[in-house]
Design a protein around this motif. Sequence first.
Motif, mmCIF file in Angstrom:
data_model
loop_
_atom_site.group_PDB
_atom_site.id
_atom_site.type_symbol
_atom_site.label_atom_id
_atom_site.label_comp_id
_atom_site.label_asym_id
_atom_site.label_seq_id
_atom_site.Cartn_x
_atom_site.Cartn_y
_atom_site.Cartn_z
ATOM 1 N N ALA A 36 1.608 -31.146 26.089
ATOM 2 C CA ALA A 36 0.981 -30.894 27.388
ATOM 3 C C ALA A 36 2.025 -30.364 28.361
ATOM 4 C CB ALA A 36 0.349 -32.165 27.933
ATOM 5 N N ALA A 37 1.623 -29.374 29.126
ATOM 6 C CA ALA A 37 2.485 -28.800 30.156
ATOM 7 C C ALA A 37 2.602 -29.776 31.325
ATOM 8 C CB ALA A 37 1.890 -27.470 30.635
ATOM 9 N N GLU A 38 3.632 -29.595 32.131
ATOM 10 C CA GLU A 38 3.805 -30.446 33.315
ATOM 11 C C GLU A 38 2.591 -30.380 34.229
ATOM 12 O OE1 GLU A 38 7.448 -30.233 35.526
ATOM 13 O OE2 GLU A 38 8.577 -29.772 33.698
ATOM 14 N N SER A 39 1.990 -29.193 34.329
ATOM 15 C CA SER A 39 0.813 -29.027 35.179
ATOM 16 C C SER A 39 -0.342 -29.913 34.696
ATOM 17 C CB SER A 39 0.375 -27.567 35.224
ATOM 18 O OG SER A 39 0.191 -27.063 33.907
ATOM 19 N N PHE A 40 -0.470 -30.088 33.390
ATOM 20 C CA PHE A 40 -1.502 -30.961 32.842
ATOM 21 C C PHE A 40 -1.263 -32.396 33.314
ATOM 22 C CE2 PHE A 40 -3.126 -33.947 29.741
ATOM 23 C CZ PHE A 40 -4.406 -33.477 29.491
ATOM 24 N N TRP A 41 -0.009 -32.864 33.204
ATOM 25 C CA TRP A 41 0.287 -34.253 33.591
ATOM 26 C C TRP A 41 0.118 -34.481 35.095
ATOM 27 C CZ3 TRP A 41 -0.688 -37.129 29.915
ATOM 28 C CH2 TRP A 41 -0.289 -36.857 28.613
ATOM 29 N N ARG A 42 0.443 -33.472 35.895
ATOM 30 C CA ARG A 42 0.196 -33.613 37.349
ATOM 31 C C ARG A 42 -1.298 -33.766 37.615
ATOM 32 N NH1 ARG A 42 4.200 -29.579 37.770
ATOM 33 N NH2 ARG A 42 2.586 -27.986 37.997
ATOM 34 N N ASP A 43 -2.103 -32.928 36.948
ATOM 35 C CA ASP A 43 -3.555 -33.014 37.097
ATOM 36 C C ASP A 43 -4.069 -34.362 36.573
ATOM 37 O OD1 ASP A 43 -3.571 -30.371 38.038
ATOM 38 O OD2 ASP A 43 -4.208 -29.539 36.097
#
Length: 97
Positions: free
Chosen positions: A6-13
């Motif tokens: 998972a990309a960092e953007s996924f974890w932020r979301d």
Amino acid sequence: MPAHEAAESFWRDWERLTAGQQRRFRQAAVKFAVDLERGMGFRPSLRVKGVRGAPDIYELTWAPDGRATFQYGHPVRRNDVHVVWRRIGTHGILRVP
């Protein structure tokens, strides 16, 4: 089981989702992985399709207004599909998938 990351953007979301939303995504992700492993296409309820205007990026529907975007990465293990989760949230994530 297909490899994934998972990309960092996924974890932020992800952190913005409720526990119930996270649970619903996990349930859909299991079905998604089973379908990938079987290699016979995705079940219609997941509504997997390409994101318009974003080549090589796909969306998965996990709730009435729940979407997750992904792309296929380079296989980590020989002959296995590798999925990179990009974003997760509402339909709004498709503006920047």
